[in-house]
Design a protein around this motif. Structure first.
Motif, PDB file in Angstrom:
ATOM      1  N   ASP A   1      -4.734   0.144  -2.231  1.00  0.00           N
ATOM      2  CA  ASP A   1      -4.541   1.348  -3.218  1.00  0.00           C
ATOM      3  C   ASP A   1      -5.461   1.432  -4.300  1.00  0.00           C
ATOM      4  O   ASP A   1      -5.823   2.533  -4.818  1.00  0.00           O
ATOM      5  CB  ASP A   1      -3.091   1.034  -3.624  1.00  0.00           C
TER       6      ASP A   1
ATOM      7  N   HIS B   1       0.736  -1.217   0.069  1.00  0.00           N
ATOM      8  CA  HIS B   1       0.036   0.072  -0.064  1.00  0.00           C
ATOM      9  C   HIS B   1       0.665   1.365  -0.046  1.00  0.00           C
ATOM     10  O   HIS B   1       0.642   2.188   0.773  1.00  0.00           O
ATOM     11  CB  HIS B   1      -1.028   0.000   1.273  1.00  0.00           C
TER      12      HIS B   1
ATOM     13  N   ASP C   1      -2.545  -4.094  -5.983  1.00  0.00           N
ATOM     14  CA  ASP C   1      -2.489  -3.793  -4.341  1.00  0.00           C
ATOM     15  C   ASP C   1      -3.978  -3.428  -4.226  1.00  0.00           C
ATOM     16  O   ASP C   1      -4.535  -2.490  -4.553  1.00  0.00           O
ATOM     17  CB  ASP C   1      -1.744  -2.576  -4.031  1.00  0.00           C
TER      18      ASP C   1
ATOM     19  N   THR D   1      -1.407   4.502  -0.333  1.00  0.00           N
ATOM     20  CA  THR D   1      -2.148   4.644   1.114  1.00  0.00           C
ATOM     21  C   THR D   1      -1.211   5.364   2.266  1.00  0.00           C
ATOM     22  O   THR D   1      -1.546   6.134   2.855  1.00  0.00           O
ATOM     23  CB  THR D   1      -2.558   3.263   1.506  1.00  0.00           C
TER      24      THR D   1
END
Lengths: 317, 660
Positions: free
Chosen positions: B403, B355, B400, B358
């Protein structure tokens, strides 16, 4: 109990009621009960609500069954019964008439002979056949109960068990009728001795001679012991069955069947059987015959009533 | 009439017995392996063909067939042993019973076999209860009992003496009379808690409901299911819709894609500091084969074999294998301040090198905020401001997942939002966890309880803010507030509405009414039948005025109840109805009166036939008529078969003798 072969009367003798009907689970009922118990046990263990429901539903059927089985039997009355005399060694059929005064139909009614407990086993074996009947509302039904008549004199149907397993066969309701029924049992009609057709020794009164040598009166089948001279040789040559020529003489044709003539057999029962055989033969041949027993003499005659009288005398000897 | 002893079972009864077995086995058909089904059907067909003499049956007269049957039995048992791996469990037991019954069908000859078969048909119904205890199953049980009992009655009225109509009437009245006894027995038979011997785990049961793992997409499957998760009856006040959060498993661990519960939160009980109104309610939970008990956040009081975990879940001592009922107290305003070190550690854990986008977003918020609460608000504002969509059919997340969701697709449902939010929080060093459970619930329109279905499954987040403790944050609410306040079926756009029974808009009001009625019946069923525990029995006893629950009291009540019912039924059954006057008799009396008018009076002792002959000899002109009427009358009165009297009545009415 003393009146032999009670004549059918319209009088109701016994009616099944609460005090006279017994109920107990049958073999199948015990089987079902075990199964229900297993279901209940399983329900407790698995805490299965539907299992509880089913076991109590079946249990309920069981309890309700008591009422329905009872209802199927209660109020039935023994009305009348009858049995025709038979020879020992054959089957005696009792006709038992049951009345249903209620307005519901009775199913699967079963009769059986159940004398006291003492010789139950022996008597139970003596049942040859029992019918199962349906009795319509407010009607009567006559059912046949067939027992093996083994010994002479009479067969008493002292206690009749009436039972039913309707509706589910898990319970059996039963009750007893004390019936005065008995069936006269004649001695078995067997014997090796020839019928005393030769009657010269007896004299010539009109009740005596049943066979003379005077007038030809027809043929009859040969029996062991017939005098050789009476055999119809001509017929034999034609390959007909062995026949014996019959002659009438002395103006009368009656056989005298005498107790004394069977003395050679020794045993009382055998002698009675022999006499019984002679009576049957004489009746079959259409002869007039008389019976002489030590304390009883029956005048010569023929026909079923006479035959019955003679055989009864032997039966009750 | 027939002979009494050991007669062969008649063909029609054999066929009926086979039919009863097949009927009783029907619910199992889908559970059996196909080979067992084929085997059973073959044996049944063999018996049927044997019965109509198209095939020989395996009696000792046909030794080879008899041997074949024995081999078949051996093969069936071996096959069952192998396919159930030698475990004598529920499934294997039923399979074994089925195989035995199949073989029994071939030797159903004597009365005894017949009864065993019919009783086993009763027993087969029981095996069904291990799988299902619904109202429908109960109805099925009743149906089988009625049919089997009816056949037993017919079997016991030999000949055609019991017509089909009367047989059905007798049968249904018989079962109907047993039902009150069943009810009394059910409620008053002393209930013993706990199993008497070991109960094996139900392994092959289909599981629906929440699970201890969450991978993105899982809750969608639940989201379309109308299956009921549990029902709630409130005792008094009902909380507001937005407070209806039913706590379930809590996801602590993540590998970036999948979330799982682990045992972090399994520690001993927490203390909630409840505020505000106390809600008392009872929950009737459907079996889900896990140990979670659902309660309204936060549960402050509970009963029975359950415990609170440190993350606030309620766990039953045993798996929920059947419908259960428990009583709870909750306060929707509460403080949840406890956190252990291991919990804090787990609540901050994120997979390394995952991530990146993120993390960058969270870091930027951390840099511009002074408190944790500010970061939480920023995240919620982000979901609200950016074009996020709430949908049950999101696009597939590639790469991912967090994300992709946060920066690319931006559409999803509760678990996407909860997972993304918790990831964001953890990235910003705020302890957070995903809570799954149910949100919302629907009141049954006919009864006073709430239904929570599988489609009400929900996931939300909890963050730990010093010094407040754990705070519930529902990021879905930031995107689709109506999901939280109105429930799921209103939160979705029109085209993705749920299947019919789940909907509550206009055109299907009637269907909804029927659905509610059915559900209300089911609810009472589960309250009074399935949930009838020793405890409820005790309560019933107390309501009946018995101070102490004691076996003796129950046995006393049970026997009294049964005896009273039996007495009542006895009165009804044995009551002697006034004799019904036979219509045939009435018609014949009219016939006699008509003849009397023309001078022929029947003597009291004269039978119908004699009377007819006497009259016919004198009145040859009437002879034909008289003879046919007399024949009809005697048939009516004395024949075995039951016929209608209408023909007789008609003929008598038309009979008009004239004086000569």
């Amino acid at each position: 109990m003393s009146t032999p072969a009670a004549a059918p009367t319209a009088q109701i003798l016994i009616t099944l009621n609460r005090k006279r009907v017994y109920i107990f689970p049958s073999k199948h009922g015990i089987m079902l009960a075990v199964m229900v118990f297993v279901i209940l046990l399983g329900s407790v263990n698995y805490d299965n609500a539907l299992g509880y429901l089913l076991s109590f539903l079946l249990f309920g059927l069981f309890l309700i069954g008591v009422l329905h089985t009872y209802r199927n039997l209660t109020g039935l009355s023994y009305v009348a019964g009858d049995a025709k005399p038979v020879f020992a060694g054959s089957d005696a059929t009792f006709k038992v008439t049951i009345e249903n005064t209620a307005d519901w139909q009775r199913y699967n009614i079963h009769l059986a002979h159940r004398p006291g407990l003492s010789n139950r086993w022996r008597r139970r074996r003596s049942i040859v056949r029992a019918e199962i009947a349906t009795i319509k509302p407010r009607s009567i039904a006559t059912m046949n109960l067939t027992l093996a008549a083994t010994t002479r004199v009479s067969l008493h149907l002292t206690r009749v068990r009436i039972s039913s397993v309707f509706p589910l066969s898990i319970l059996r309701a039963w009750g007893y009728f004390e019936t005065p029924l008995q069936c006269l049992v004649y001695p078995q009609a067997i014997g090796q001795l020839a019928m005393p057709l030769d009657v010269h020794a007896i004299g010539e009164s009109n009740v005596g001679v049943s066979q003379g040598n005077d007038d030809f009166a027809g043929f009859r089948p040969y029996q062991a012991g017939d005098p050789i001279r009476t055999i119809a040789w001509k017929n034999l040559a034609k390959q007909d069955p062995v026949l014996v020529k019959r002659f009438t003489g002395g103006g009368s044709s009656a056989v005298r069947l005498r107790w004394a003539d069977t003395a050679v057999l020794g045993d009382t029962e055998l002698r009675l059987c022999q006499l019984s055989h002679w009576i049957v033969e004489a009746e079959r041949l259409g002869l007039d015959y008389a019976l002489e027993l030590p304390e009883l003499t029956i005048d010569p005659n023929s026909g079923s009533a006479h035959c019955h009288a003679c055989l009864s005398a032997l039966a009750l000897y | 009439m027939r002979a009494a002893n050991q007669s062969h079972v008649q063909r029609q009864h054999v066929f009926w017995a086979l039919l009863c077995l097949v009927l009783a086995l029907m619910p199992h058909a889908s559970r059996f392996s196909p080979w067992l089904l084929v085997c059973f059907c073959t044996l049944a067909a063999w018996r049927v063909l044997g019965e109509v003499h198209l095939l020989p049956l395996p009696t000792r007269a046909h030794v080879w067939l008899w041997i074949l049957k024995q081999l078949l039995a051996l093969a069936a048992f071996t096959a069952i042993y192998i396919s159930y791996q030698g475990q004598i469990g529920r499934d294997a037991g039923v399979a074994l019973l089925t195989a035995l019954l199949g073989l029994k069908m071939l030797e159903l000859n004597r009365e005894r076999d017949y009864y065993i078969t019919m009783f086993l048909a009763y027993f087969l119904v029981v095996t069904n209860f291990f799988y299902s205890q619904t109202l429908a199953t109960a109805a099925f049980m009743l149906l089988i009992v009625v049919i089997v009992t009816g056949r037993l009655i017919s079997f016991n009225a030999p000949g055609s003496s019991l017509g089909p109509l009367r047989s059905v009437r007798l049968d249904s009245s018989y079962v109907a009379q047993a039902i009150p006894l069943m009810i009394v027995g059910f409620f008053l038979f002393p209930r013993i808690p706990g199993p008497l011997w070991g109960v094996e785990q139900a392994s092959s049961a289909a599981v629906t409901g929440l699970s201890s793992e969450m991978s993105i997409g899982h809750i969608t499957e639940l989201g379309v299911s109308d299956e009921i998760a549990f029902r709630v009856a409130f005792d008094g006040a009902v909380p507001r819709a937005q407070d209806l959060y039913w706590r379930g498993p809590i996801m602590w661990h993540t590998d970036g894609r999948n979330w799982s519960a682990g045992d972090v939160g399994d520690g001993p009980a927490v203390t909630f500091f409840g505020e505000g109104p106390v809600y008392r309610y009872s929950v009737t939970i459907e079996p889900h084969y896990e140990r979670w008990l659902f309660g309204l956040d936060a549960v402050t009081q509970f009963d029975g074999d359950a415990r609170h975990t440190s993350d606030g879940r309620l766990l039953s001592k045993n798996r929920i294998r059947q419908r259960q009922r428990y009583t709870l107290e909750s306060q929707t305003d509460f403080k949840f301040p406890t956190i252990t070190d291991s919990e804090r550690q787990a609540a901050l854990e994120l997979p390394t090198n995952f991530h990146p986008l993120t993390h960058r977003l969270a870091d930027s918020w951390r840099a511009t905020s002074t408190t944790d609460a500010e970061i939480v608000n920023k995240a919620l504002a982000h979901f609200n401001r950016e074009p996020f969509n709430y949908t049950l059919t999101p696009q597939v997340l590639r790469g991912d997942p967090i994300d992709a969701f946060l920066f690319d697709t931006r559409e999803g449902f509760c678990e996407h939002y909860a997972a993304a939010f918790v990831t964001l929080m953890r990235a910003a060093q705020i302890p957070a966890r995903v809570v799954t459970g149910y949100q919302g619930g629907e009141f049954n329109s006919l009864s006073d309880y709430m239904v929570i279905r599988q489609r009400d499954a929900h996931a939300w987040a909890e963050v730990y803010l010093d010094p407040l403790g754990w705070i519930r944050v529902d990021p879905t609410g930031a995107v689709a507030p109506e999901r939280v306040s109105l429930g799921i079926s209103r939160a979705l756009p029109q085209r993705s509405r749920l299947p019919i029974l789940g909907t509550d808009f206009g055109s299907v009001h009637l269907l909804r009414g029927v659905g509610d009625l059915w559900d209300a019946m089911n609810y009472n069923w589960s309250q009074w039948v399935l949930g009838y525990t020793p405890k409820r029995q005790q309560q019933l006893l107390e309501d009946l005025g018995f101070e102490n629950w004691h076996y003796a009291n129950l046995v006393f009540l049970l026997t009294t109840g049964l005896a009273a019912l039996m007495a009542l039924i006895a009165v009804l059954v044995l009551r002697s109805r006034p004799p019904r006057i036979d219509p045939a008799f009435v018609a014949y009396a009219l016939f006699c009166r008509k003849l009397a008018r023309v001078g022929f009076i029947r003597e009291p002792s004269e039978g119908a036939v004699d009377f007819a002959n006497r009259v016919s000899r004198i009145r040859a002109d009437l002879a034909e008529e008289i003879e046919s009427i007399t024949k009809l009358y005697t048939m009516q009165r004395y024949a075995e078969v039951e016929t209608s009297a209408s023909q007789l009545i008609y003929r008598v009415r038309r009979f008009k003798p004239r004086k000569l």
